[in-house]
Structures are given as structure tokens and as C-alpha cells.
Scaffold this motif. Structure first.
Motif, PDB file in Angstrom:
ATOM      1  N   SER A 155       0.818  -1.209   0.000  1.00  7.18           N
ATOM      2  CA  SER A 155       0.000   0.000   0.000  1.00  7.18           C
ATOM      3  C   SER A 155       0.852   1.259   0.000  1.00  7.18           C
ATOM      4  O   SER A 155       0.562   2.230  -0.710  1.00  7.18           O
ATOM      5  N   LEU A 156       1.935   1.273   0.786  1.00  7.42           N
ATOM      6  CA  LEU A 156       2.806   2.436   0.850  1.00  7.42           C
ATOM      7  C   LEU A 156       3.513   2.672  -0.480  1.00  7.42           C
ATOM      8  O   LEU A 156       3.585   3.803  -0.981  1.00  7.42           O
ATOM      9  N   LEU A 157       4.038   1.605  -1.057  1.00 10.95           N
ATOM     10  CA  LEU A 157       4.728   1.728  -2.335  1.00 10.95           C
ATOM     11  C   LEU A 157       3.758   2.148  -3.431  1.00 10.95           C
ATOM     12  O   LEU A 157       4.081   3.011  -4.261  1.00 10.95           O
ATOM     13  N   LEU A 158       2.585   1.555  -3.429  1.00 11.78           N
ATOM     14  CA  LEU A 158       1.593   1.889  -4.444  1.00 11.78           C
ATOM     15  C   LEU A 158       1.181   3.348  -4.351  1.00 11.78           C
ATOM     16  O   LEU A 158       1.047   4.043  -5.359  1.00 11.78           O
ATOM     17  N   GLY A 159       0.946   3.827  -3.133  1.00 11.78           N
ATOM     18  CA  GLY A 159       0.502   5.208  -2.959  1.00 11.78           C
ATOM     19  C   GLY A 159       1.503   6.203  -3.518  1.00 11.78           C
ATOM     20  O   GLY A 159       1.129   7.143  -4.239  1.00 11.78           O
ATOM     21  N   GLY A 160       2.786   6.014  -3.222  1.00  9.45           N
ATOM     22  CA  GLY A 160       3.799   6.917  -3.747  1.00  9.45           C
ATOM     23  C   GLY A 160       3.906   6.855  -5.257  1.00  9.45           C
ATOM     24  O   GLY A 160       4.023   7.883  -5.935  1.00  9.45           O
ATOM     25  N   ALA A 161       3.873   5.645  -5.803  1.00  9.44           N
ATOM     26  CA  ALA A 161       3.968   5.501  -7.263  1.00  9.44           C
ATOM     27  C   ALA A 161       2.761   6.113  -7.959  1.00  9.44           C
ATOM     28  O   ALA A 161       2.894   6.746  -9.012  1.00  9.44           O
ATOM     29  N   VAL A 162       1.573   5.929  -7.384  1.00  6.83           N
ATOM     30  CA  VAL A 162       0.361   6.502  -7.978  1.00  6.83           C
ATOM     31  C   VAL A 162       0.474   8.012  -8.075  1.00  6.83           C
ATOM     32  O   VAL A 162       0.174   8.621  -9.114  1.00  6.83           O
ATOM     33  N   LEU A 163       0.912   8.657  -7.018  1.00  7.10           N
ATOM     34  CA  LEU A 163       0.999  10.112  -7.004  1.00  7.10           C
ATOM     35  C   LEU A 163       1.995  10.623  -8.040  1.00  7.10           C
ATOM     36  O   LEU A 163       1.731  11.613  -8.735  1.00  7.10           O
TER      37      LEU A 163
END
Length: 488
Positions: free
Chosen positions: A206-214
Motif C-alpha cells: 500500500s505504501l509503495l503503491l501510494g507513492g507511485a500513484v501520485l
């Protein structure tokens, strides 16, 4: 050792792209052969070429029921890429006709060559299933558009528009590329669909995904001119040649949405609750900022630029709903917006050429000078406002309906987002009606505007598209539903 074999079906899948390369070469050859006073010939050649490519795509490049990965997984042949390819070709053909009388310092061949290359890049953007291919396709689209925006080298505003567009685009591309590099570093693969599978089995995903999404949303937000990445649009639209501004606001925006939807649905399904909220915030900001700032504009191109920002917000509502109806509504809205905004910018180009001004007061008396042109502008503005029985009405109905449907099923914030969309649509009607009032206000000059045959055909196609999509709903909606299935 793996040897890649090229099946006949693989070559047919990329037949439109191959034909676009051939069309670009033909334009360069024609530039050496055609007399310099035959400006409109380039417009007709390019437009007919785009139409021929679209027909060949329909006849020979239709995807099957199962999506197919080609060229080692770099491209994905599915209904989503097929549908957007047709949208790009339609927008490019209409733009070519509108630009047939555009003063380009006699560099007609280069102008249309760059337009073809940009369209080729858009087609590859919609088909990309690999991060490397996606970035190359984005740059193939962006670089010609930077040049086209500043193509009037003797016009200071046009040169300024090209420089601003290039600088802002380079900055956001760098941020997006950093996001791509993180995705590759986290998963060890550049395949969009393999990245999604890797994220599903990773810890702390979730943490990695959130940063990549932004980070990825920065680049795509710039492409679709969504708030807060909208700041380039008014200046670039005002300074760029008007047909180019229309192309940027429609086909280029559609390409950005094609990539945005594919990446969010294919790469980040595990982060849907997070990116849906982020997209919802972008939608709300775009609808509010675009409509509010458009109300005070006196320059018609800047007004349409802020309107374009607001329209991006409406389209994002369908994506925020993250449902089949929402994504189908997004595709339908983009097709409607393409013909609608191209018609508006085509009329803006005509009036600007004849009157020498893009000020709103220049449109006073247009209803008496050219009743047909004024009626077409009226139809385009009503469609942008979402008035039935025009195409814009069904576009708004689908995306807002998808948001309400998702809200009823448990995500109540989407109902509030749809409510914001309805309220800002009413605000948008204010400045659209203000333009309509100006069209039929008495003007000083009552001479009729000179209209070329190419321009007339392009406007007729756009008006017919608005009426067709607004009255015969089923064919395009079925194609949009099929495109939705192709993303997953």
C-alpha cells in the motif's frame, strides 16, 4: 534463445500505425511536389489519409474477444486501444481540414507531418502495455505538439506558447518517469500487467503503491490539464495556432485519459480505494477552478481553455467511480467532447482569421453575418453545457450516473462528487450562454465570413457527430462498453 516470430495477425494489429508512417512519408514527398500556393491540398491529403487509415483499421485491425499481447508484450491489442485509435484518427482528420487555411509561413508539409507523427504517438499510447513503450509513445506525441504549439515563429505569443508547453511538459515528464522507475525497481519488470501481479504479493504494497500513484498522476494530470496541473493550458491555447489548440484540447487529452485509465486499472487495482479518492479530488478541483475562472474571461480561447479544464473534471468523475459504467462513460464523454470542442475551436479560428481578434466582442453580430456558423457555435456550446438532445448530455449523464451508482453501493462521497459536477455544470452554462448572447447581439461589421470547402466539411462532420451521439446513443455506447472490457 527466444526467437520472436511475427504472425500475420500481429502485423494486422499494427497496420494503422504502419500506414501512419507511410502517410507521414507521403506528406514530405508532396511538400516537394505540390505548388506552394496549393495550401489546402495538404489538408485534404492528410485528412483523406487519416480517414483511409481508420477504414483500414475497421476492416483489418479489429481485435478479437481475447486481448492479445504483441511484440513481446510491448503492445496490447484490445478494444480499448482500437476505440481510442478511431477517436484519434477522427480528431486528426477534422483538425487537418480546419488547418488547411492556417498561415504556417509556407511550411505546410512540416505542419502536417508533425500532426501525423503526434497521432502515431497517441495510437501507441493507447496500446502500450509496457512502461518503456509507454514513455516512448508519450514523448513521440509530446515533441511534435511542442513544435506545433510554437509553429508561428513570427508570432511572439505562439513562440511563447511552445516554450511554456515544452518546459512544463519536460518537468512533469521527469516526475512521471521517476514514478515509472520506482515501479520497475519495486517489481523488476516493465510490463504493466506483470507489475500489478507483483504488487498483489508484495508486503507493504500500500505504501509503495501510494507513492507511485501520485508520481505517475503528475504526468498524466498534465496531459489532461487537470487541476493542479492545469496552469499551462490557458497560455498555450491562447498562443498556439487555433487548430493546434483544438487538437491539444481533444485528441491529446483523449490520449492522456486512455493511458491514465489503463495504468490505474491494470497496474494499481490493489490501490483502487486510494487512487479513486485522489482522482475524485482532481475532478472536484478541475470542475470548480475551470468553471469559476472561465466566467471572467473575455478572450474566447482562454475561455475554452478553462472550459477544457472543467470538462476534464467531468470526465474524471467517471474514472473516480471505478466501475464498468464509469469507464464506459469516460470513453463516451471523450468521443462527444472531441467533436464538440473541435467545432468550437474551428469557429474560433474562422472568426479570428476574418476579424483579427479573439475577444468575445468580435463575435457580436455573427448570427446575422453567418447564421449557419452561429448556429453551429450555438450547438457546440449547448453540447458543452450538457443540454439534450446533444452528445454532451449523454456524456454527463453517464459519468454522473456512474458516480451516483457507486455512491449508492457504499461510497457515499461519490454522490457528493456528482452533486459538485451538477452544480458546476450550471455555472458553466452561465458563460456558455454569455457567448451565445453575444453571437446574436448587433455588431458593427455585417460582412459575411469567407468559408472554405475544407473548413465547411470539417464543421459539418463535427455538428453531425454531436447530433448523432446525442440522439442515436447505442452504437457508441456499445463500443465504449467493449473498450471498458479491453482495459482489464
Amino acid at each position: 534463445m527466444n526467437i520472436v516470430t511475427y504472425q500475420p495477425s500481429m502485423l494486422l494489429a499494427i497496420l494503422p500505425e504502419c500506414l501512419l508512417v507511410l502517410l507521414a512519408a507521403m506528406i514530405l514527398v508532396a511538400d516537394l511536389v505540390f505548388p506552394r500556393d496549393q495550401r489546402s491540398a495538404f489538408g485534404w491529403l492528410t485528412a483523406c489519409g487519416f480517414i483511409l487509415v481508420a477504414l483500414m483499421a475497421v476492416l483489418f485491425s479489429r481485435p478479437g474477444e481475447t486481448p492479445e499481447f504483441i511484440f513481446g508484450g510491448m503492445l496490447r491489442h484490445d478494444w480499448a486501444s482500437f476505440t481510442f485509435r478511431l477517436i484519434f484518427l477522427l480528431g486528426a482528420s477534422v483538425t487537418a481540414l480546419f488547418a488547411s487555411d492556417e498561415p504556417t509561413d509556407r511550411r505546410f508539409g512540416e505542419f502536417y507531418f508533425l500532426m501525423v507523427i503526434a497521432t502515431l504517438g497517441m495510437s501507441l499510447m493507447a496500446s502500450s502495455a509496457n512502461l518503456i513503450m509507454l514513455f516512448l509513445a508519450i514523448e513521440t506525441t509530446s515533441l511534435p505538439l511542442y513544435i506545433l504549439a510554437g509553429f508561428r515563429i513570427l508570432d511572439q505569443k505562439s513562440v511563447e506558447a511552445g516554450i511554456k508547453y515544452m518546459l512544463y511538459g519536460a518537468m512533469t515528464s521527469a516526475v512521471m518517469l521517476y514514478g515509472f522507475s520506482l515501479l520497475w525497481g519495486f517489481t523488476g519488470t516493465a510490463s504493466l500487467y506483470e507489475i500489478a501481479r507483483q504488487f498483489q504479493v508484495m508486503d507493504r504494497a500500500s505504501l509503495l503503491l501510494g507513492g507511485a500513484v501520485l508520481l505517475v498522476l503528475v504526468g498524466f494530470g498534465f496531459k489532461i490539464s487537470a487541476v493542479p496541473f492545469h496552469f499551462w493550458a490557458p497560455d498555450v491555447y491562447e498562443g498556439a495556432p487555433t487548430p493546434v489548440a483544438g487538437f491539444l484540447s481533444t485528441a491529446s487529452k483523449a490520449a492522456g485519459f486512455a493511458v491514465l485509465v489503463r495504468v490505474l486499472l491494470a497496474v494499481f487495482p490493489a490501490a483502487t480505494p486510494f487512487w479513486a479518492v485522489v482522482v475524485g479530488l482532481l475532478a472536484a478541483g478541475s470542475m470548480l477552478v475551470g468553471n469559476i475562472l472561465a466566467m471572467s474571461q473575455r478572450n474566447i480561447k482562454r475561455l475554452l481553455a478553462y472550459s477544457s479544464i472543467a470538462q476534464a473534471g467531468y470526465i474524471l468523475v467517471g474514472l473516480a467511480a471505478h466501475s464498468p459504467l464509469g469507464t464506459a462513460g469516460t470513453v463516451y464523454y471523450l468521443a462527444s467532447y472531441l467533436v464538440t470542442n473541435l467545432a468550437a475551436f474551428g469557429i474560433v479560428w474562422l472568426v479570428g482569421r476574418e476579424v483579427g481578434s479573439d475577444d468575445l466582442d468580435a463575435y457580436a453580430g455573427l448570427g446575422k453575418r453567418n447564421p449557419t456558423v452561429a448556429l453551429a457555435m450555438l450547438i457546440a456550446l449547448l453540447s458543452l453545457g450538457g443540454i439534450p438532445p446533444l452528445s454532451g448530455f449523454f456524456g454527463k449523464l453517464l459519468v454522473f450516473g456512474a458516480a451516483v451508482q457507486a455512491g449508492v453501493q457504499g461510497e457515499s462521497w461519490l454522490i457528493a462528487l456528482a452533486f459538485v459536477g451538477v452544480l458546476t455544470s450550471v455555472v458553466g452554462l452561465y458563460y456558455y450562454l454569455n457567448v451565445m448572447k453575444t453571437l446574436y447581439r448587433p455588431g458593427v461589421d455585417e460582412h459575411s465570413l469567407r468559408v472554405s470547402s475544407a473548413w465547411r466539411v470539417a464543421l459539418l462532420v463535427c455538428v453531425a457527430g454531436m447530433l448523432f451521439l446525442g440522439t442515436i446513443f447505442t452504437p457508441m455506447f456499445q463500443l465504449a462498453v467493449a473498450a471498458t472490457g479491453g482495459w482489464f
